[in-house]
Design a protein around this motif. Structure first.
Motif, short mmCIF file in Angstrom:
data_model
loop_
_atom_site.label_atom_id
_atom_site.label_comp_id
_atom_site.label_asym_id
_atom_site.label_seq_id
_atom_site.Cartn_x
_atom_site.Cartn_y
_atom_site.Cartn_z
N ALA A 137 0.86 -1.40 0.07
CA ALA A 137 0.03 -0.24 -0.10
C ALA A 137 0.86 1.47 0.11
O ALA A 137 0.40 2.11 -0.81
CB ALA A 137 -0.91 -0.04 1.09
N CYS A 138 1.97 1.25 0.65
CA CYS A 138 2.88 2.41 0.89
C CYS A 138 3.59 2.64 -0.49
O CYS A 138 3.58 3.69 -0.96
CB CYS A 138 3.94 2.29 2.03
N TRP A 139 3.72 1.54 -1.04
CA TRP A 139 4.45 1.37 -2.37
C TRP A 139 3.60 2.16 -3.56
O TRP A 139 4.17 3.12 -4.31
CB TRP A 139 4.94 0.05 -2.87
N ILE A 140 2.40 1.81 -3.50
CA ILE A 140 1.53 2.44 -4.32
C ILE A 140 1.22 3.62 -3.94
O ILE A 140 1.10 4.55 -5.07
CB ILE A 140 0.20 1.63 -4.11
N LEU A 141 1.41 4.10 -2.78
CA LEU A 141 1.01 5.74 -2.57
C LEU A 141 2.23 6.61 -2.93
O LEU A 141 1.98 7.74 -3.59
CB LEU A 141 0.94 5.79 -1.04
N THR A 142 3.52 5.81 -3.00
CA THR A 142 4.63 6.66 -3.62
C THR A 142 4.64 6.61 -4.79
O THR A 142 5.28 7.73 -5.27
CB THR A 142 5.87 5.91 -2.91
N LEU A 143 3.95 5.91 -5.63
CA LEU A 143 3.71 6.04 -7.19
C LEU A 143 3.49 7.58 -7.66
O LEU A 143 4.18 8.15 -8.59
CB LEU A 143 2.96 5.11 -7.90
N VAL A 144 2.41 8.02 -6.76
CA VAL A 144 2.20 9.52 -7.24
C VAL A 144 3.10 10.49 -7.37
O VAL A 144 3.15 11.34 -8.14
CB VAL A 144 0.94 9.71 -6.27
N GLY A 200 1.51 1.62 -11.93
CA GLY A 200 0.64 0.45 -11.66
C GLY A 200 1.26 -0.48 -12.64
O GLY A 200 2.32 -0.48 -13.20
N TYR A 201 0.02 -1.21 -13.08
CA TYR A 201 0.34 -2.59 -13.91
C TYR A 201 -0.40 -2.51 -15.10
O TYR A 201 -1.38 -1.91 -15.23
CB TYR A 201 0.41 -3.87 -13.19
N ALA A 202 0.23 -3.35 -16.02
CA ALA A 202 -0.85 -3.68 -17.38
C ALA A 202 -2.15 -4.14 -16.96
O ALA A 202 -2.01 -5.18 -16.13
CB ALA A 202 0.01 -4.54 -18.44
N GLU A 236 -9.91 3.96 -9.42
CA GLU A 236 -10.90 5.43 -9.68
C GLU A 236 -9.95 6.38 -10.08
O GLU A 236 -10.25 7.20 -10.85
CB GLU A 236 -11.42 5.89 -8.22
N GLY A 237 -8.38 6.67 -9.81
CA GLY A 237 -7.52 7.56 -10.26
C GLY A 237 -6.71 6.98 -11.06
O GLY A 237 -7.00 5.85 -11.87
N ASN A 238 -5.45 7.52 -11.30
CA ASN A 238 -4.46 7.02 -12.20
C ASN A 238 -3.66 5.97 -11.72
O ASN A 238 -2.48 5.60 -12.28
CB ASN A 238 -3.76 8.36 -12.74
N GLU A 239 -3.59 5.80 -10.39
CA GLU A 239 -2.88 4.98 -9.59
C GLU A 239 -3.52 3.58 -9.62
O GLU A 239 -4.61 3.53 -9.44
CB GLU A 239 -2.29 5.38 -8.26
N ALA A 240 -2.65 2.53 -9.14
CA ALA A 240 -3.00 1.30 -8.84
C ALA A 240 -3.56 1.20 -7.21
O ALA A 240 -3.09 2.08 -6.75
CB ALA A 240 -1.80 0.26 -8.97
N GLU A 241 -4.34 0.57 -7.22
CA GLU A 241 -5.15 0.26 -5.85
C GLU A 241 -5.29 -1.08 -5.30
O GLU A 241 -5.09 -2.10 -6.19
CB GLU A 241 -6.64 0.87 -5.91
N LEU A 242 -5.13 -1.52 -4.31
CA LEU A 242 -5.43 -2.92 -3.60
C LEU A 242 -6.90 -3.36 -4.06
O LEU A 242 -7.77 -2.63 -3.70
CB LEU A 242 -5.03 -2.90 -2.08
N LEU A 243 -6.77 -4.49 -4.45
CA LEU A 243 -8.06 -5.26 -4.61
C LEU A 243 -8.80 -5.36 -3.41
O LEU A 243 -8.30 -5.48 -2.14
CB LEU A 243 -7.99 -6.71 -5.08
N ASN A 244 -10.11 -5.44 -3.46
CA ASN A 244 -11.00 -5.55 -2.33
C ASN A 244 -10.99 -7.26 -1.87
O ASN A 244 -10.62 -8.01 -2.91
CB ASN A 244 -12.51 -4.94 -2.32
N SER A 304 -3.02 -6.22 -6.44
CA SER A 304 -3.53 -4.81 -6.76
C SER A 304 -4.30 -4.83 -8.26
O SER A 304 -4.68 -5.56 -8.76
CB SER A 304 -2.23 -4.07 -7.55
N ARG A 305 -5.25 -3.67 -8.12
CA ARG A 305 -6.14 -3.32 -9.22
C ARG A 305 -5.58 -2.59 -10.19
O ARG A 305 -4.92 -1.45 -9.84
CB ARG A 305 -7.39 -2.96 -8.56
#
Length: 699
Positions: free
Chosen positions: A8-15, A119-121, A325-333, A676-677
């Motif tokens: 999650a921290c890694w995804i947040l830093t992507l921005v 994110g990912y493909a 919802e945004g331009n970054e990857a998110e964790l799956l529910n 990740s989504r």
């Protein structure tokens, strides 16, 4: 920090990252390490004086920003350097230590660039393939029979040997094959229900790839008709349907029938759609059933109509992740994670336990996720993973169409009308895979193992003495035995692989080399140029030539030399195995077989035993390739440069636990791409427009 928190921290830093923000701190490395090598050893063929081989102009790369702006090109540069394909063999070799330092620095840039992609493909929305559809219907209805025949299941358990909960494979077992064996033993199935066409394996991939599983109007209509045939089957009743009592039997209190229908459908739809059903959709199904009842239809018939509608519903047929919802990857529910996990290991919908944990929010917790993976690996539904992944990874469907010359290899065909030894051959690597998985052994045993499962016919084929009945073609009796002959053991020298990569009357070293490159190193070659002629039959007076000598003309072509330099050592290493996988020291003309070569321009070998040892010298490279295959299968898409950091971590985890396969599987499930989504980004297309194989071929 837990694994999920770290992701999650890694995804947040992507921005905060962008390729132009990466580069300036590392331009010193580019100037000191990268540019000098490019200038000294590369631009001669890639940019200087307008000469641009492989459409890669390294003079266009002025700094780190240019490197990370095209991750596929950067990954290609890393690969050709790491595999010693560049500089070309005729050019001066890089000084000791320079190559290693260059690859290390370029990998750091690749990781930084992958992080910056945010994110990912994405995996395209896709329908279930035929294998998954059958499994999902069986699990949803708790069927005691299969829905329809599945020829893609290459090996069938006839002795109940597959018991992963024991952690041990038995010493003896019985199997059969629908494709190659006599169809006297066909699994019980729903009467009158035929399958839709088989989904073929993607080239260098699997049959669950999202970009291959489309749904045309004709196929949609076929699914609708199939759903009708399932519920209308003559044996779709309490004998075969496990949920019959709880779902199809009329409720005792008729005045509460609508509320009972609603509750039954709520549970059923939640399992079918892999998440809680929305109220409006639930009420639509309830209204449909009540309308059927009011029209005079019996209760079981009305519920069958609802089941038929569900089995043809897009919510059931399609596998998809909601985009972030945004331009970054998110964790799956939790529900998305449950589906991804169950289709990976069980090829089917999640069970009640996974859905319960998803609903409570606990499945996304790393400890709970690992606990569920371990539970699933001990469940007998794991056989579906074994029925799908290994056969496709090894491309074993090719053995089904392999037909050696009957006049030369008469004993290959042992029973009329056309029963072949390939049935025994095909099972050997599949049983090895199941043993490694169930007993949690090292994946390096796929290269070389000190045991194997063989039938009496296989033992005779490999030149071992046997007094037992050879068996077949209905069932085959396999016995686990030690292997001390290093020419055998593992999957790469298995008779099935040797036969399916040969022609009817002679071996095909290039085909064998391409198989090793694609399957073992996940580096498949490009198709040959359209105007390349096949290897000519031996002309009069040339009977004394070896296959290696006959290939000399191909190697002299400029557009063929690159691939031959790469594939010849891989393929000719197996020349001691004839077209049906039996050992030979000499060709029919009396010439000695020459199986020598060099792997990655580093490891010299003179025979196949030394070749296997050379591969084991590159065991981490094989581990990376196998991890790529496994992650691609788990995600239902191709691997891209953005996955590189996660793959490096997977490989490190697997190495640290003696290369055990379950450590790798657990790592895949916990990896950032898996949990990740997608942000909806697409892979960066190489500006060169050429793959690594095409680039090296033109040197």
């Amino acid at each position: 920090m837990t694994n999920r928190q770290r992701i999650a921290c890694w995804i947040l830093t992507l921005v905060a990252w962008h390729p132009t923000g990466i580069c300036y701190a590392d331009d010193g490395v580019f100037a000191e390490v990268v540019r000098p090598v490019f200038q000294q050893s590369c631009v001669k063929c890639h940019g200087r004086d307008g000469k641009v081989k492989g459409k890669v102009d390294l003079l266009e790369i002025g700094g780190t920003a240019d490197l990370v702006s095209d991750l596929e090109r950067l990954e290609t540069i890393i690969d050709v350097l790491d595999e010693h394909e560049m500089p070309p063999e005729k050019e001066p070799e890089l000084k000791p230590g320079v190559r290693e330092q260059l690859v290390l620095e370029l990998r750091k840039l690749l990781h930084a660039g992958a992080t910056a992609e945010k994110g990912y493909a994405p995996t395209p929305i896709r329908r279930m393939n035929r294998f998954q559809y059958n499994n999902a219907v069986v699990d949803l209805l708790k069927l005691k029979v299969v829905v329809f025949p599945l020829p893609e299941k290459m090996m069938r358990d006839r002795s109940g040997y597959f018991r992963p909960e024991t952690g041990k494979m038995p010493g003896r077992l019985v199997v059969s094959s629908r494709q190659l064996g006599k169809s006297a033993l066909i699994e019980p199935r729903l009467a009158g229900v035929g399958p839709f066409p088989q989904d073929l394996r993607a080239e260098h991939g699997f049959d669950n790839r999202g970009d291959h599983l489309t749904l045309s109007p004709m196929l949609m209509e076929a699914f609708f008709k199939l759903s009708r045939r399932i519920v209308q089957s003559s044996n779709f009743d309490k004998r075969t349907v496990g949920i019959w009592q709880e779902f199809f039997v009329p409720p005792a209190e008729k005045e509460k029938i609508e509320s009972e229908v609603r509750e039954r459908l709520r549970v059923f739809l939640g399992r079918a759609f892999r998440q809680p059903v929305e109220k409006g959709l639930l009420e639509s199904y309830v209204g449909y059933v009540m309308g059927q009842l009011k029209s005079g239809k019996e209760f079981p018939g009305a519920m069958k109509e609802a089941v038929s509608a569900v089995l043809a519903s897009p919510q059931f047929l399609y596998l998809y992740d909601k985009p972030s919802e945004g331009n970054e990857a998110e964790l799956l529910n939790g529900y998305e994670l449950a589906s991804r996990l169950s289709f990976f290991l069980w090829g089917s919908i999640p069970d009640d336990k996974l859905l319960e944990l998803a609903g409570s929010g606990k499945l996304v917790e790393p400890e709970v996720l690992v606990e569920q993976v371990r539970r699933m690996l001990l469940d007998r539904k794991l056989k579906r993973f074994c029925d799908s992944f290994p056969a496709q990874w090894l491309q074993l469907e090719r053995i089904i169409s392999s037909l050696p010359d009957e006049t030369i290899y008469r004993d290959f065909y042992y029973a009329p009308p056309n029963y072949r030894t390939s049935m025994d051959m095909m099972m050997e690597p599949l049983l090895l895979f199941e043993t490694v998985l169930i007993e949690n052994r090292s994946i390096l045993e796929f290269i070389d193992s000190d045991y194997a499962y063989r039938t009496p016919r296989l033992r005779k084929w490999y030149g071992e003495p046997t007094k037992e009945r050879l068996g077949g073609p209905v069932t085959l009796n396999f016995k686990r035995q030690p292997v001390s002959d290093k020419r055998h053991g593992g999957v790469i020298t298995n008779a099935a692989v040797m036969t399916m990569t040969s022609g009817p009357d002679e071996t095909k070293p290039i085909t064998r080399g391409a198989w090793i490159a694609g399957v073992i190193f996940n580096d498949p070659p490009e198709p040959p140029p359209a105007d390349v002629p096949p290897l000519e039959p031996q002309e009069e007076g040339a009977e004394n030539l070896t296959i290696r000598e006959r290939f000399a003309a191909h190697r002299e072509r400029a557009d063929c030399a690159g691939c031959h330099a790469k594939l010849d050592p891989l393929g000719f290493a197996f020349e001691n195995f004839d077209p049906v996988g039996r050992w030979r020291e000499k060709y029919e003309n009396g010439r000695q077989v020459d199986a020598s070569g060099t792997l990655f321009r580093r490891h010299r070998f003179s025979n196949v035993v030394e070749f296997k040892q050379a591969i084991l010298e590159e065991k981490d490279r094989f581990t990376r390739a196998f991890a790529e295959h496994l992650l691609s299968f788990a995600l239902g898409r191709e691997i891209t440069p953005a996955d590189s950091p996660a793959l490096d971590e997977l490989v490190a985890q697997t190495i640290s636990d003696d290369y055990r396969i379950r450590t790798l599987i657990e790592g895949v499930v916990q990896s950032a791409p898996f949990v990740s989504r997608s942000s909806g980004i697409s892979r960066k297309t190489s500006s060169s427009g050429e793959s690594k194989s095409a680039i090296t071929e033109k040197q």
